[in-house]
Design a protein around this motif. Structure first.
Motif, PDB file in Angstrom:
ATOM      1  N   LEU A 185       0.823  -1.207   0.000  1.00  0.00           N
ATOM      2  CA  LEU A 185       0.000   0.000   0.000  1.00  0.00           C
ATOM      3  C   LEU A 185       0.858   1.259   0.000  1.00  0.00           C
ATOM      4  O   LEU A 185       0.484   2.273  -0.594  1.00  0.00           O
ATOM      5  CB  LEU A 185      -0.936  -0.001   1.209  1.00  0.00           C
ATOM      6  CG  LEU A 185      -1.965  -1.134   1.293  1.00  0.00           C
ATOM      7  CD1 LEU A 185      -2.996  -0.840   2.376  1.00  0.00           C
ATOM      8  CD2 LEU A 185      -2.654  -1.376  -0.032  1.00  0.00           C
ATOM      9  N   VAL A 186       2.005   1.221   0.689  1.00  0.00           N
ATOM     10  CA  VAL A 186       2.917   2.363   0.663  1.00  0.00           C
ATOM     11  C   VAL A 186       3.355   2.653  -0.774  1.00  0.00           C
ATOM     12  O   VAL A 186       3.438   3.816  -1.208  1.00  0.00           O
ATOM     13  CB  VAL A 186       4.142   2.101   1.565  1.00  0.00           C
ATOM     14  CG1 VAL A 186       5.246   3.121   1.301  1.00  0.00           C
ATOM     15  CG2 VAL A 186       3.737   2.151   3.036  1.00  0.00           C
ATOM     16  N   LEU A 187       3.622   1.609  -1.537  1.00  0.00           N
ATOM     17  CA  LEU A 187       4.105   1.775  -2.904  1.00  0.00           C
ATOM     18  C   LEU A 187       3.003   2.112  -3.895  1.00  0.00           C
ATOM     19  O   LEU A 187       3.182   2.964  -4.780  1.00  0.00           O
ATOM     20  CB  LEU A 187       4.821   0.503  -3.364  1.00  0.00           C
ATOM     21  CG  LEU A 187       6.147   0.171  -2.698  1.00  0.00           C
ATOM     22  CD1 LEU A 187       6.631  -1.198  -3.147  1.00  0.00           C
ATOM     23  CD2 LEU A 187       7.196   1.226  -3.013  1.00  0.00           C
ATOM     24  N   PHE A 188       1.845   1.460  -3.766  1.00  0.00           N
ATOM     25  CA  PHE A 188       0.862   1.495  -4.845  1.00  0.00           C
ATOM     26  C   PHE A 188      -0.530   1.953  -4.443  1.00  0.00           C
ATOM     27  O   PHE A 188      -1.395   2.111  -5.307  1.00  0.00           O
ATOM     28  CB  PHE A 188       0.743   0.099  -5.490  1.00  0.00           C
ATOM     29  CG  PHE A 188       2.051  -0.489  -5.915  1.00  0.00           C
ATOM     30  CD1 PHE A 188       2.855   0.149  -6.843  1.00  0.00           C
ATOM     31  CD2 PHE A 188       2.493  -1.693  -5.381  1.00  0.00           C
ATOM     32  CE1 PHE A 188       4.071  -0.397  -7.244  1.00  0.00           C
ATOM     33  CE2 PHE A 188       3.700  -2.249  -5.774  1.00  0.00           C
ATOM     34  CZ  PHE A 188       4.494  -1.601  -6.707  1.00  0.00           C
ATOM     35  N   GLY A 189      -0.775   2.176  -3.154  1.00  0.00           N
ATOM     36  CA  GLY A 189      -2.110   2.560  -2.729  1.00  0.00           C
ATOM     37  C   GLY A 189      -3.064   1.368  -2.672  1.00  0.00           C
ATOM     38  O   GLY A 189      -2.655   0.208  -2.794  1.00  0.00           O
ATOM     39  N   MET A 190      -4.340   1.663  -2.486  1.00  0.00           N
ATOM     40  CA  MET A 190      -5.340   0.612  -2.313  1.00  0.00           C
ATOM     41  C   MET A 190      -5.635  -0.103  -3.630  1.00  0.00           C
ATOM     42  O   MET A 190      -5.873   0.536  -4.649  1.00  0.00           O
ATOM     43  CB  MET A 190      -6.632   1.210  -1.756  1.00  0.00           C
ATOM     44  CG  MET A 190      -7.703   0.189  -1.430  1.00  0.00           C
ATOM     45  SD  MET A 190      -7.267  -0.964  -0.100  1.00  0.00           S
ATOM     46  CE  MET A 190      -7.562   0.074   1.336  1.00  0.00           C
ATOM     47  N   PRO A 191      -5.613  -1.441  -3.623  1.00  0.00           N
ATOM     48  CA  PRO A 191      -5.942  -2.189  -4.843  1.00  0.00           C
ATOM     49  C   PRO A 191      -7.444  -2.196  -5.105  1.00  0.00           C
ATOM     50  O   PRO A 191      -8.239  -1.801  -4.254  1.00  0.00           O
ATOM     51  CB  PRO A 191      -5.425  -3.591  -4.531  1.00  0.00           C
ATOM     52  CG  PRO A 191      -5.553  -3.708  -3.043  1.00  0.00           C
ATOM     53  CD  PRO A 191      -5.262  -2.331  -2.503  1.00  0.00           C
ATOM     54  N   GLN A 192      -7.788  -2.673  -6.278  1.00  0.00           N
ATOM     55  CA  GLN A 192      -9.204  -2.791  -6.636  1.00  0.00           C
ATOM     56  C   GLN A 192      -9.841  -4.045  -6.050  1.00  0.00           C
ATOM     57  O   GLN A 192     -11.057  -4.085  -5.827  1.00  0.00           O
ATOM     58  CB  GLN A 192      -9.346  -2.794  -8.158  1.00  0.00           C
ATOM     59  CG  GLN A 192      -8.893  -1.499  -8.806  1.00  0.00           C
ATOM     60  CD  GLN A 192      -8.875  -1.583 -10.316  1.00  0.00           C
ATOM     61  OE1 GLN A 192      -8.683  -2.670 -10.895  1.00  0.00           O
ATOM     62  NE2 GLN A 192      -9.051  -0.454 -10.976  1.00  0.00           N
ATOM     63  N   GLY A 193      -9.027  -5.075  -5.823  1.00  0.00           N
ATOM     64  CA  GLY A 193      -9.568  -6.308  -5.273  1.00  0.00           C
ATOM     65  C   GLY A 193      -8.467  -7.230  -4.804  1.00  0.00           C
ATOM     66  O   GLY A 193      -7.284  -7.037  -5.113  1.00  0.00           O
ATOM     67  N   ILE A 194      -8.844  -8.247  -4.036  1.00  0.00           N
ATOM     68  CA  ILE A 194      -7.901  -9.240  -3.530  1.00  0.00           C
ATOM     69  C   ILE A 194      -8.470 -10.639  -3.704  1.00  0.00           C
ATOM     70  O   ILE A 194      -9.652 -10.887  -3.457  1.00  0.00           O
ATOM     71  CB  ILE A 194      -7.546  -8.993  -2.043  1.00  0.00           C
ATOM     72  CG1 ILE A 194      -6.536 -10.027  -1.537  1.00  0.00           C
ATOM     73  CG2 ILE A 194      -8.796  -8.971  -1.176  1.00  0.00           C
ATOM     74  CD1 ILE A 194      -6.010  -9.751  -0.126  1.00  0.00           C
ATOM     75  N   THR A 195      -7.596 -11.554  -4.149  1.00  0.00           N
ATOM     76  CA  THR A 195      -7.896 -12.974  -4.169  1.00  0.00           C
ATOM     77  C   THR A 195      -6.878 -13.646  -3.261  1.00  0.00           C
ATOM     78  O   THR A 195      -5.669 -13.460  -3.441  1.00  0.00           O
ATOM     79  CB  THR A 195      -7.794 -13.551  -5.590  1.00  0.00           C
ATOM     80  OG1 THR A 195      -8.661 -12.819  -6.455  1.00  0.00           O
ATOM     81  CG2 THR A 195      -8.185 -15.016  -5.597  1.00  0.00           C
ATOM     82  N   CYS A 196      -7.352 -14.412  -2.297  1.00  0.00           N
ATOM     83  CA  CYS A 196      -6.453 -14.919  -1.256  1.00  0.00           C
ATOM     84  C   CYS A 196      -6.769 -16.367  -0.929  1.00  0.00           C
ATOM     85  O   CYS A 196      -7.934 -16.776  -0.888  1.00  0.00           O
ATOM     86  CB  CYS A 196      -6.603 -14.058   0.003  1.00  0.00           C
ATOM     87  SG  CYS A 196      -5.482 -14.472   1.356  1.00  0.00           S
ATOM     88  N   GLU A 197      -5.719 -17.134  -0.712  1.00  0.00           N
ATOM     89  CA  GLU A 197      -5.838 -18.504  -0.218  1.00  0.00           C
ATOM     90  C   GLU A 197      -5.069 -18.636   1.080  1.00  0.00           C
ATOM     91  O   GLU A 197      -3.916 -18.188   1.174  1.00  0.00           O
ATOM     92  CB  GLU A 197      -5.269 -19.507  -1.229  1.00  0.00           C
ATOM     93  CG  GLU A 197      -6.235 -19.943  -2.304  1.00  0.00           C
ATOM     94  CD  GLU A 197      -5.714 -21.166  -3.034  1.00  0.00           C
ATOM     95  OE1 GLU A 197      -5.788 -22.282  -2.464  1.00  0.00           O
ATOM     96  OE2 GLU A 197      -5.210 -21.005  -4.149  1.00  0.00           O
ATOM     97  N   LEU A 198      -5.682 -19.254   2.066  1.00  0.00           N
ATOM     98  CA  LEU A 198      -5.066 -19.498   3.368  1.00  0.00           C
ATOM     99  C   LEU A 198      -5.158 -20.988   3.663  1.00  0.00           C
ATOM    100  O   LEU A 198      -6.182 -21.615   3.393  1.00  0.00           O
ATOM    101  CB  LEU A 198      -5.772 -18.701   4.464  1.00  0.00           C
ATOM    102  CG  LEU A 198      -5.933 -17.195   4.219  1.00  0.00           C
ATOM    103  CD1 LEU A 198      -6.780 -16.573   5.317  1.00  0.00           C
ATOM    104  CD2 LEU A 198      -4.576 -16.516   4.126  1.00  0.00           C
ATOM    105  N   ALA A 199      -4.093 -21.559   4.222  1.00  0.00           N
ATOM    106  CA  ALA A 199      -4.093 -23.003   4.451  1.00  0.00           C
ATOM    107  C   ALA A 199      -3.272 -23.360   5.682  1.00  0.00           C
ATOM    108  O   ALA A 199      -2.422 -22.590   6.135  1.00  0.00           O
ATOM    109  CB  ALA A 199      -3.529 -23.732   3.230  1.00  0.00           C
TER     110      ALA A 199
END
Length: 343
Positions: A185-199
């Protein structure tokens, strides 16, 4: 003006390794009290500080100006609220809170009371990240197309500690995800969306030990990865721009230096012995890029400057709330097995 008095709450790994030495090394702050269940250990390690066993003791102490919370994640929000209600400035170790709603409530309380509140996102001052920021800002890489950031570790044995238990705030996404997200976020700001996998991949594992997220921007993709299952944790950054790539391995040295007891800011402090590799897109030529020294001490120097009316918040609540929004959206994305919109 006398140096603000600091009460460090929590003397586990984060309190002992990061906060106590960094606070003590800041000439414009005074480590006044340490709240811990092991007062003898605190007294031996920091003879100038008063060990106390009750959080309420420092809340009631008019000499305390700043409360630093290095406690388990589920205590961050309630303890921050209590400290703010007592009229204290507050620093919270990441993550801000267990949920975005909790974090928003703490931030609003600080705003209404006119009190200082900040979150300890120290990896903004990693040597490699500082070097990468400089390289991107120079335009030498061109517009960034793919940004990949890893915290890969090899810890095959599950340890009996709260971070690895199936409880509130546990797991690697809550532990290392905020670092990865904050840097993006410091580099690019807020993204438009996130896809995440947790395991949970380790035998006997209780909490998430593998996390992989893709942040979608209009003109780039940002890949964030953390795990405890990689025997060869070689990759830290792989950043590919329209002109060149910037590749970096190894972790910032400051955590190990703090663990070894090296004086903060002393000779060799924050110096990364592993330069980055820059690959020119047109010629394929490879060159080395030395990173500036890392500087975790800059965080508390900025805190001290603000408390004495001379500076700005190094990590204001609004920025920490943005990290929490992405962190929580990642958990929701894993639950839905789908992208979650942001921004």
């Amino acid at each position: 003006m006398t140096a603000p008095n600091v009460a460090l709450v929590g003397f586990g790994y984060a309190g002992q390794t990061f906060h106590a030495p960094l606070i003590a090394a800041c000439p414009d702050l005074r480590l006044h009290s340490i709240v811990t269940s092991k007062p003898d250990e605190a007294r031996t390690a920091w003879t100038q500080a008063r060990p106390v066993t009750a959080f309420e003791t420092v809340l009631a102490d008019p000499e305390i100006d700043l409360v630093v919370l290095a406690t388990p994640n589920d205590l961050h929000a309630p303890q921050a609220r209590a400290a703010l209600e007592a009229g204290k400035a507050v620093v919270i170790d990441k993550p801000f809170a267990l949920s975005l709603d909790e974090a928003r409530g703490v931030a609003e309380l600080a705003r209404t009371k006119g009190l200082f509140l900040s979150v300890f996102h120290n990896r903004r001052w990693d040597a490699d990240f500082l070097g990468l920021q400089q390289r991107i800002a120079s335009g030498a890489l061109g517009p960034i197309r793919t940004f990949e950031s890893h915290f890969d570790r090899f810890r095959p044995e599950v340890r009996d500690r709260w971070r690895e238990r199936d409880g509130p705030g546990g797991g690697i996404w809550n532990d290392l995800g905020p670092h990865l997200i904050d840097q993006a976020l410091v580099l690019f700001g807020m993204p438009q969306g996130i896809t995440c996998e947790l395991a949970v991949l380790r035998d006997g594992g209780q909490a998430v030990d593998w996390a992989h997220a893709v942040l979608r921007y209009a003109d780039k993709r940002v890949i964030l990865h953390a795990d405890m299952t990689t025997p060869a944790p070689d990759l830290r950054f792989a950043v590919h721009g329209a002109k060149a790539s910037w590749l970096k391995g190894g972790l910032d040295v400051q955590e190990d230096q703090l663990k070894s007891g090296l004086p903060v800011g002393g000779p060799g402090w924050g110096v990364d012995p592993r330069p980055a590799t820059v690959v020119d897109g047109a010629s394929g030529e490879r060159s080395q890029a030395v990173c500036p020294p890392g500087d975790y001490a800059a965080y508390y120097a900025a805190v001290a400057a603000l408390l004495t009316g001379r500076g700005e918040n190094p990590v204001p609540p609004e920025q920490a709330l943005a990290v929490m929004e992405v962190l929580e959206a990642g958990i929701e994305s894993d639950r839905l097995r789908a992208e979650v919109a942001l921004g």
